[in-house]
Design an enzyme around this catalytic site. Structure first.
Site, PDB file in Angstrom:
ATOM      1  N   ASN A 251     140.431  -3.813  58.514  1.00  0.00           N
ATOM      2  CA  ASN A 251     139.005  -3.565  58.703  1.00  0.00           C
ATOM      3  C   ASN A 251     138.618  -2.214  58.100  1.00  0.00           C
ATOM      4  OD1 ASN A 251     136.385  -3.894  59.638  1.00  0.00           O
ATOM      5  ND2 ASN A 251     137.061  -4.652  61.652  1.00  0.00           N
TER       6      ASN A 251
ATOM      7  N   SER B  30     140.559   1.223  58.961  1.00  0.00           N
ATOM      8  CA  SER B  30     141.864   0.884  59.575  1.00  0.00           C
ATOM      9  C   SER B  30     143.002   1.723  59.033  1.00  0.00           C
ATOM     10  CB  SER B  30     142.174  -0.609  59.356  1.00  0.00           C
ATOM     11  OG  SER B  30     142.173  -0.907  57.959  1.00  0.00           O
ATOM     12  N   GLY B  31     142.714   2.587  58.058  1.00  0.00           N
ATOM     13  CA  GLY B  31     143.757   3.486  57.564  1.00  0.00           C
ATOM     14  C   GLY B  31     144.488   2.993  56.333  1.00  0.00           C
ATOM     15  N   LYS B  32     143.843   2.120  55.558  1.00  0.00           N
ATOM     16  CA  LYS B  32     144.492   1.565  54.354  1.00  0.00           C
ATOM     17  C   LYS B  32     144.818   2.656  53.339  1.00  0.00           C
ATOM     18  CE  LYS B  32     141.048  -1.154  53.698  1.00  0.00           C
ATOM     19  NZ  LYS B  32     140.411  -0.648  54.920  1.00  0.00           N
ATOM     20  N   THR B  33     143.871   3.542  53.094  1.00  0.00           N
ATOM     21  CA  THR B  33     144.108   4.602  52.099  1.00  0.00           C
ATOM     22  C   THR B  33     145.248   5.508  52.564  1.00  0.00           C
ATOM     23  OG1 THR B  33     141.774   4.476  51.496  1.00  0.00           O
ATOM     24  CG2 THR B  33     142.978   6.429  50.758  1.00  0.00           C
ATOM     25  N   THR B  34     145.269   5.819  53.856  1.00  0.00           N
ATOM     26  CA  THR B  34     146.350   6.653  54.406  1.00  0.00           C
ATOM     27  C   THR B  34     147.694   5.944  54.233  1.00  0.00           C
ATOM     28  OG1 THR B  34     144.765   7.379  56.075  1.00  0.00           O
ATOM     29  CG2 THR B  34     147.079   7.943  56.467  1.00  0.00           C
TER      30      THR B  34
ATOM     31  N   TYR C  85     124.100  -1.351  51.802  1.00  0.00           N
ATOM     32  CA  TYR C  85     123.949  -1.062  53.235  1.00  0.00           C
ATOM     33  C   TYR C  85     122.481  -0.839  53.607  1.00  0.00           C
ATOM     34  CZ  TYR C  85     128.878  -0.857  54.600  1.00  0.00           C
ATOM     35  OH  TYR C  85     130.172  -1.178  54.904  1.00  0.00           O
TER      36      TYR C  85
ATOM     37  N   GLU D 213     144.991  -2.054  47.465  1.00  0.00           N
ATOM     38  CA  GLU D 213     144.150  -1.923  48.665  1.00  0.00           C
ATOM     39  C   GLU D 213     143.075  -3.007  48.643  1.00  0.00           C
ATOM     40  OE1 GLU D 213     142.326   1.896  49.042  1.00  0.00           O
ATOM     41  OE2 GLU D 213     141.465   1.441  51.009  1.00  0.00           O
ATOM     42  N   ARG D 214     143.169  -3.961  49.589  1.00  0.00           N
ATOM     43  CA  ARG D 214     142.336  -5.164  49.677  1.00  0.00           C
ATOM     44  C   ARG D 214     142.564  -6.046  48.459  1.00  0.00           C
ATOM     45  NH1 ARG D 214     137.646  -2.544  52.545  1.00  0.00           N
ATOM     46  NH2 ARG D 214     138.041  -2.914  54.772  1.00  0.00           N
TER      47      ARG D 214
END
Ligand code: 8LK
Length: 223
Positions: free
Chosen positions: A16, A19-23, A57, A91-92
């Site tokens: 989501n 959710s910390g994907k980049t980290t 957005y 990432e994604r």
């Protein structure tokens, strides 16, 4: 190093917003046999001067189609990016684009059915004609209320008006896809990590995936 690289062991890092994907991806920067492809958010925030993320957005009904069309193009570019390393972390993916974000925009009426049909046709064509599948999906599983707090702290300006309900709906779509496996077209095994953990504890959780990912790097290099 295996120079005539066939298809690298490809890992999608999914989760989501917040959710910390980049980290997670940054944790793997320390290894040289892995190519990291982070989400091209900066391209979405500046396409010839247009901030498509902000436009989407601010007025989803008007801009969701434009935004998701461009997201898909940039994701396809990442899927197709040739890599010399045996392992590639992305990432994604075009799958989370279609199964999570575009799916939600369709169900919520943000996309007109005709717009959804066009995006779906693009996804189906790509999926059937271009090898974009994963060998492994790492799912950073989170609790919506926790990531909603992180989004507010992270303070990415475009996201400040994102309501918890949106995060909850995206969570459900990730769970349908990666836990309940409702989409048979994406059969890659899923490694679920507890991404509710905060930064101090999360490294141990990442190490669980290191073994599965690095072992593939070593195998391919050794062969
Ligand atoms: C594949 C894909 C990624 C992606 C991200 N986003 C949004 C969620 C976050 O606010 C921001 C960065 O992930 O972009 C989106 O609306 N649609 C998307 N589709």
């Amino acid at each position: 190093m295996n120079s005539i690289q066939t298809k690298p062991f490809t890992v999608f890092v999914e989760g989501n917003i917040g959710s910390g994907k980049t980290t997670f991806l940054e944790h793997f920067r320390q290894f040289e046999d892995i190519t990291l492809l982070t989400e091209p958010v900066e391209e979405w925030r500046n396409l010839k001067g247009w901030n498509l993320l902000d436009l989407m957005y601010k007025d989803p009904a008007k801009w969701a189609m434009t935004f998701q069309s461009y997201v898909s193009l940039t994701m396809l570019d990442m899927h197709r990016r040739p890599t010399v390393t045996p392992v590639k972390l992305i990432e994604r993916s075009l799958f989370s684009a279609r199964y999570c974000f575009v799916e939600h925009m369709n169900r919520s009426g943000t996309l007109h059915p005709a717009q959804f049909a066009v995006l779906d046709e693009w996804f189906r064509f790509i999926q059937h004609n271009i090898p974009i599948e994963a060998d492994l999906i790492v799912y950073l599983k989170t609790t919506p209320s926790i990531v909603h707090e992180r989004i507010k702290k992270r303070a990415r300006s475009e996201e400040q008006c994102v309501p918890l309900s949106y995060i909850e709906e995206l969570h459900k779509l990730h769970e349908d896809w990666l836990i309940h496996r409702v989409h048979a077209e994406c059969p890659a095994p899923v490694l679920v990590l507890d991404a509710d953990l905060d930064l101090s504890q999360i490294t141990d959780e990442y190490k669980k995936s290191e073994h599965q990912i690095l072992r593939k790097a070593v195998n391919v290099v050794m062969n």
